[in-house]
Design an enzyme around this catalytic site. Structure first.
Site, PDB file in Angstrom:
ATOM      1  N   SER A   1       0.815  -1.219   0.000  1.00 52.48           N
ATOM      2  CA  SER A   1       0.000   0.000   0.000  1.00 52.48           C
ATOM      3  C   SER A   1       0.851   1.272   0.000  1.00 52.48           C
ATOM      4  O   SER A   1       0.342   2.353  -0.287  1.00 52.48           O
ATOM      5  CB  SER A   1      -0.948  -0.002   1.192  1.00 52.48           C
TER       6      SER A   1
ATOM      7  N   ASP B   1      -4.114   5.760  11.315  1.00 48.70           N
ATOM      8  CA  ASP B   1      -3.143   5.371  10.296  1.00 48.70           C
ATOM      9  C   ASP B   1      -1.942   6.299  10.410  1.00 48.70           C
ATOM     10  O   ASP B   1      -2.014   7.464  10.019  1.00 48.70           O
ATOM     11  CB  ASP B   1      -3.782   5.446   8.907  1.00 48.70           C
TER      12      ASP B   1
ATOM     13  N   HIS C   1       0.620   5.405   6.301  1.00 41.63           N
ATOM     14  CA  HIS C   1       0.424   6.011   4.975  1.00 41.63           C
ATOM     15  C   HIS C   1       0.450   7.526   5.103  1.00 41.63           C
ATOM     16  O   HIS C   1       0.490   8.060   6.204  1.00 41.63           O
ATOM     17  CB  HIS C   1      -0.907   5.529   4.381  1.00 41.63           C
TER      18      HIS C   1
END
Ligand SMILES: *[C@@H]1O[C@H](CO)[C@@H](O)[C@H](O)[C@H]1NC(C)=O
Ligand SMILES: *[C@@H]1O[C@H](CO)[C@@H](O)[C@H](O)[C@H]1NC(C)=O
Ligand SMILES: *[C@@H]1O[C@H](CO)[C@@H](O)[C@H](O)[C@H]1NC(C)=O
Length: 431
Positions: A145, A401, A404
């Site tokens: 990702s 998160d 990211h």
């Protein structure tokens, strides 16, 4: 968690309590979250039928900075009043979990920084120049990702010049997608391949709690298409922290964090090195004509607290020079990648590889680890979900998160450097 902590501790001699905790949390996080990042959507479309109006490739000498190659990774973040060139309204391809502004992130300071290399300028991203360099070419992002995050940043940056056209998507959560930019017949694609080598992802509902990797074989989902790819960018690493069993040449050579199985704990560093080596060897095997392979180095996470509590990555601005030391694991993942790229490049240069087909492959590291480390403020944190605090104080438990990057955000700078790498490559292959 016992073995996981072991993994972190038995390879460091002087590990502070803080590092010890960070290491454990770090590993807990992706196990829970990476699962969340994948929602089941399936769609099949035929491959593209690319016809296009074609413009000449334009590369001006002014875009080539200096005589000796600049070390773009050596620098600092500086305040930049200009701010980002796109937002969640102008860019239609931002993934929900990274669209921090739309999700109500209230502070905007993190948008007003630019990466400034120490010894040379880093030109602002020029989408037209990038697309010119990609004329009749195919750029593929391959990995986990983080590869997708960098791809999605690039699509937003390029969309300021020309809208990408989605021509293919496949797989759960659209893990395989391809866009074209018609004016120059440029193709940009993304391939999901979290290990780069062949692997079977764990499937907890089915009772399989660990990944299974085959270290000597590249993942065919991308390897099969390499002949049609001119520029391939790899970005991976985080999935190597998960429990896994490692196979090499038909034998199990060990595992990571698999106490219930009768295999030797071997950690993941050596295994990661082997996987990078297999990947780069595969690229060289498939070379026909000029090819560029870029490895984006490991991007550190910034968990300061528990990943499911408010304030997991609460910083609002970059670390200052010297304020934050790189964790042992982040530094080692980075140096494995840098070393393997250098070794593969040296071998390619002397054409010692017995399986090389005589093509011309260039291998580069896009060394972002330190740039990334300095940006604890650039993650979605709780804004991975829309308006996480809208129903008041009841939100003590909120997913975060801290891995990211928000879009727009720090990761846009990776692509500014990628443009310089492409520019250099083009100049060199002309000579
Ligand atoms: C570039 O700078 C970084 C940070 O100072 C350093 O770690 C790295 O070794 C340098 N790379 C090269 C190729 O000199
Ligand atoms: C478009 O680019 C691809 C390479 O990505 C090339 O194979 C194809 O021939 C090009 N199409 C046209 C119409 O030039
Ligand atoms: C685990 O492996 C060892 C050595 O190969 C073997 O002696 C032992 O019987 C195995 N235990 C189990 C539970 O399979």
């Amino acid at each position: 968690m016992g073995t996981t902590f072991l993994q972190c501790t038995n390879r460091t001699n002087h590990l502070s309590v803080k590092k010890y905790i960070a290491c454990g949390l770090y590993i807990l996080f992706p196990l829970a979250l990476l699962h969340l990042c994948v929602s089941p959507i399936s769609f099949h479309a035929p491959p593209p039928n690319t016809t296009a109006t074609v413009k000449a490739v334009g590369l001006t000498t002014s875009e080539v900075t200096g005589q000796s190659p600049c070390n773009y990774s050596d620098g600092k973040w500086v305040v930049h009043s200009g701010g980002p060139v796109y937002d969640g309204t102008s860019c239609k391809t931002i993934r929900k979990g990274q669209n921090c502004m739309e999700h109500g992130r209230p502070d905007t300071g993190y948008l007003y920084w630019r990466w400034q290399p120490r010894s040379c300028p880093l030109p602002a991203f020029n989408p037209t120049a990038f697309l010119d360099l990609l004329t009749h070419k195919h750029l593929a992002f391959v990995g986990d990702s983080m590869a997708r995050n960098q791809l999605e940043s690039l699509l937003c940056l390029l969309a300021t010049a020309e809208e990408p056209e989605l021509v293919y998507r496949d797989g759960e959560d659209n893990k395989f997608r391809r866009w074209v930019f018609r004016h120059r017949n440029s193709t940009v694609s993304v391939f999901w391949s979290p290990f780069l080598v062949k692997g079977v992802e764990k499937n907890e509902p089915a009772g399989m709690n660990h990944n299974t990797l085959f270290l000597e074989t590249a993942d065919e989902r991308w390897a099969e298409e390499l002949d049609q790819i001119d520029i391939v960018l790899f970005s991976m690493g985080h999935w190597y922290l998960h429990p896994a069993i490692y196979n090499e040449n038909g034998v199990v050579i060990g595992c990571h964090h698999c106490p219930e199985l009768n295999h030797t704990e071997v950690g993941f560093f050596d295994v990661f090195r082997k996987a990078v080596r297999t990947t780069l060897r595969e690229v060289k095997r498939h070379t026909s004509g000029d090819k560029l392979a870029v490895v984006t180095t490991f991007s550190p996470a910034h968990f300061e607290g528990e990943w499911d509590k408010a304030g997991a990555c609460p910083k609002k601005e970059p670390y200052k020079e010297g304020e934050k030391e790189m964790e042992y694991m982040d530094a080692l993942m980075r140096s494995i990648e840098i070393e393997e790229v250098a070794a593969a490049a040296a071998a390619a240069a002397t054409a010692e590889e017995e399986d090389s087909r005589g093509g011309n492959v260039k291998l580069e590291a896009l060394d972002v680890t330190k740039m990334a480390l300095l940006r604890p403020d650039g993650h979605p944190g709780p804004y991975m979900h829309p308006h996480p605090f809208s129903n008041g104080a009841a939100n003590d438990r909120v997913q975060n998160d801290c891995v990211h990057w928000c879009l727009p955000g720090p990761i846009d700078a990776w692509n500014e450097i990628l443009l310089q790498i492409l520019t250099r490559w083009k100049t060199e292959s002309k000579n």
